[in-house]
Design an enzyme around this catalytic site. Structure first.
Site, PDB file in Angstrom:
ATOM      1  N   ARG A 117      -1.558   8.944   9.208  1.00  0.00           N
ATOM      2  CA  ARG A 117      -1.464   7.511   9.462  1.00  0.00           C
ATOM      3  C   ARG A 117      -0.985   6.748   8.235  1.00  0.00           C
ATOM      4  NH1 ARG A 117      -4.815   3.183   8.647  1.00  0.00           N
ATOM      5  NH2 ARG A 117      -6.693   4.397   8.191  1.00  0.00           N
TER       6      ARG A 117
ATOM      7  N   HIS B 252     -11.777   9.910   6.999  1.00  0.00           N
ATOM      8  CA  HIS B 252     -11.553   8.481   7.191  1.00  0.00           C
ATOM      9  C   HIS B 252     -11.056   8.111   8.585  1.00  0.00           C
ATOM     10  CE1 HIS B 252     -10.800   4.392   5.944  1.00  0.00           C
ATOM     11  NE2 HIS B 252      -9.500   4.473   6.212  1.00  0.00           N
TER      12      HIS B 252
ATOM     13  N   GLU C 193       0.846  -1.196   0.000  1.00  0.00           N
ATOM     14  CA  GLU C 193       0.000   0.000   0.000  1.00  0.00           C
ATOM     15  C   GLU C 193       0.879   1.242   0.000  1.00  0.00           C
ATOM     16  OE1 GLU C 193      -2.818  -0.086   3.177  1.00  0.00           O
ATOM     17  OE2 GLU C 193      -3.992  -1.712   2.299  1.00  0.00           O
TER      18      GLU C 193
ATOM     19  N   ARG D 197      -1.362   9.174   2.143  1.00  0.00           N
ATOM     20  CA  ARG D 197      -2.757   9.522   1.901  1.00  0.00           C
ATOM     21  C   ARG D 197      -3.010  11.025   1.898  1.00  0.00           C
ATOM     22  NH1 ARG D 197      -5.777   4.823   5.529  1.00  0.00           N
ATOM     23  NH2 ARG D 197      -5.366   3.124   4.066  1.00  0.00           N
TER      24      ARG D 197
ATOM     25  N   HIS E 185      -9.264   9.843   3.370  1.00  0.00           N
ATOM     26  CA  HIS E 185      -8.856   8.788   2.446  1.00  0.00           C
ATOM     27  C   HIS E 185      -9.101   9.284   1.032  1.00  0.00           C
ATOM     28  CE1 HIS E 185      -8.363   4.964   0.455  1.00  0.00           C
ATOM     29  NE2 HIS E 185      -7.993   4.415   1.606  1.00  0.00           N
TER      30      HIS E 185
END
Length: 520
Positions: A369, A334, A113, A276, A230
């Site tokens: 995060r 998110h 990711e 992100r 997100h």
């Protein structure tokens, strides 16, 4: 009014709450309280997976480096160290508890990711990781004689006695008030607050209740300006919005404009796998320039329907075939990086009150995060909370004779929904992906106007309002841009702000310089 006693009280049924309960059950009786059904939590909807350094070419040191870098100089090194060191242990524990992680032969299948330097994301049934974990934990809990579940019951507030958290009081669907007392302590695992925003991937239950009740009880909250948006929610009108997992980009999908032009290379050397916050701002910028943004997954080398069955089904239901069609995407609220301030054991600033999961500010995420660290954080700190709270001596329970409170659970659902939508619109407009001083000040004024309309008995609306105001106040204070907090009037990340926190308590707000700046 009735009163119940137990050894341990856990509020919330996500991965943090359930892991805490299972870890405590050998030490005494546990009551779990959740305001909806047992599966209603953000953990259940988690798609991409859970990160842990278990691959042959991976290491906790690399996971640490990725997490600190993504946290933009604001993460706590000791917390991150604990997170990544305990990662492999947590995976083994979840597997022992029945989580059916996908495998590649005899080994766990690992995906990649954004901002991860290695493939370290474990998943279940391709893109139903949260469901797989929660279903397995609930199955274990239902078999355990020392754990009781109280569902469809909302915690109104914490009970503080002699300076310690003694328990909570709740209201159920019949508006009956019940006091719950814990001999050892109370664990907040209430999840996030995404529902304060107009566009969010968060479950409808995520109205910030834990933040609000901790604040009212006098616990310290910090880093509440750091909200993660997100980048790739499915761009259709729904609440919550359906998430298109970051793992899709990990398999090679590319963000493009309406004319199929890729653009992420303009914003980061990491391209479509940038952190992100970077990707969300890039999409926001492209939208401001008049473009529509899509995710192009038509050239994936994996079978989309097999690798991402949940996403495939959701897209097909709205007439989008990801194998041949572009997927319209947009950023959505998110995850909250900040929260109730805790130490490495999950202890808050109120004795016998612990917090873990998204409601807690453990320091592992910093200002942004790293993807798939949230499920890991919830489980890691749940284990630490359980170890600490079980070691505490029992306190004598002293039930209150009376609690003066007037609470209704959405008695007028239509009116409550109107108030919620007003709060959500204010927050999306003034405390969203791009913020300014003038906008946030106006947002606070509009929230004040809304607060004058909402009766105190409408608890969810009041909690949302309280948390929204805290987020705006914290964002107004931080005069720089860092991670999930971007201010167009202060667009640079300034070194002087790296170690500074805005700590919020009821009736007082102050700066803290106690957290050292961490750099990868």
């Amino acid at each position: 009014m009735t009163a119940r006693e137990t050894d341990f009280l856990v509020i919330g049924s996500g991965i943090a709450g359930l892991t805490t309960a299972l870890s405590l059950a050998q030490h005494g009786h546990v009551i779990i309280i959740t305001k909806s059904n047992q599966e209603a939590c953000n953990s259940y909807h988690a798609q991409g997976g859970i990160a842990a350094a278990i691959g042959e070419e991976d290491s906790p040191e690399l996971h640490l480096e990725d997490t600190l870098r993504t946290g933009v100089g604001h993460a706590d090194g000791d917390s991150v160290e604990m997170l990544v060191r305990m990662g492999p242990e947590i995976i083994s524990l979840l597997a022992d508890w029945g989580t059916p992680f996908d495998r590649d032969g005899s080994k766990f299948a690992l995906a990649k990711e954004g901002s991860h330097s290695k493939a370290r994301i474990l998943h279940v049934t391709g893109d139903a990781t949260g469901k797989g974990i929660i279903d397995s934990l609930l199955l274990e809990i239902r078999k355990h004689p020392s754990i009781s579940f109280v569902s469809h019951t909302m915690v109104v507030d914490l009970i503080i006695q002699d300076g310690e958290c003694a328990g909570v009081y709740t209201v159920d669907k019949e508006t009956d008030i019940t006091q719950y007392y814990a001999r050892h302590g109370v664990v907040l695992a209430t999840g996030g607050c995404g529902q304060i925003y107009q566009h969010t991937t968060n479950d409808l239950v995520s109205t910030g209740d834990g933040f609000a009740m901790a604040y009212r009880a006098g616990a310290e909250l910090t880093d509440m300006e750091f909200v993660q948006f997100h980048p790739t929610a499915l761009h259709i009108d729904q609440n919550p919005m359906f998430l298109i997992s970051e793992a899709v980009r990990g398999e090679g999908a590319v963000l493009v404009t309406e004319d199929h032009t890729p653009f992420m290379h303009k914003y980061s050397e990491w391209g479509d796998l940038a952190p992100r916050d970077v990707v969300s701002r890039a999409i926001f910028q492209e939208t401001m320039e008049g473009h529509h943004v899509y995710l192009d997954a038509t050239k994936l080398t994996v079978d989309f329907a097999n690798r991402f069955p949940t996403i495939f089904t959701a897209c097909m239901e709205v007439g989008i075939d990801p194998r041949v069609d572009l997927i319209p995407v947009t950023p959505a609220a998110h995850f909250m990086m900040g929260g109730v301030k805790t130490d490495l054991s999950g202890q808050t600033t109120i004795p016998r009150l612990f917090a873990c999961g998204e409601v807690a500010r453990t320091g592992v995420h910093g200002a942004n995060r790293l993807g798939s660290n949230s499920l890991l954080e919830g489980a890691v700190f749940a284990r630490k909370v359980a170890l600490t709270i079980a070691s505490l001596s029992k306190r004598t329970v002293k039930p209150l004779q009376e609690i003066e409170v007037s609470v209704r659970l959405c008695n007028n659902k239509q009116k409550e929904e109107q108030w919620k939508q007003q709060i959500q619109q204010v927050m999306w407009k003034y405390a969203g992906i791009s913020r300014t001083k003038l906008g946030m000040e106006k947002g606070l004024q509009e929230l004040k106007s809304i607060s004058d309309q909402i009766p105190s008995s409408y608890l969810e609306s009041q909690n949302m309002l309280q948390v929204a105001q805290i987020v705006l106040q914290a964002a107004l204070w931080r005069e720089e841009s860092r991670g999930g907090h971007y201010r167009s009037d202060y667009p640079k990340t300034e070194e002087i702000w790296a170690s500074r926190q805005y700590i919020v308590e009821e009736n007082q707000q102050h700066e803290s310089h106690s957290i050292a700046s961490i750099h990868s």
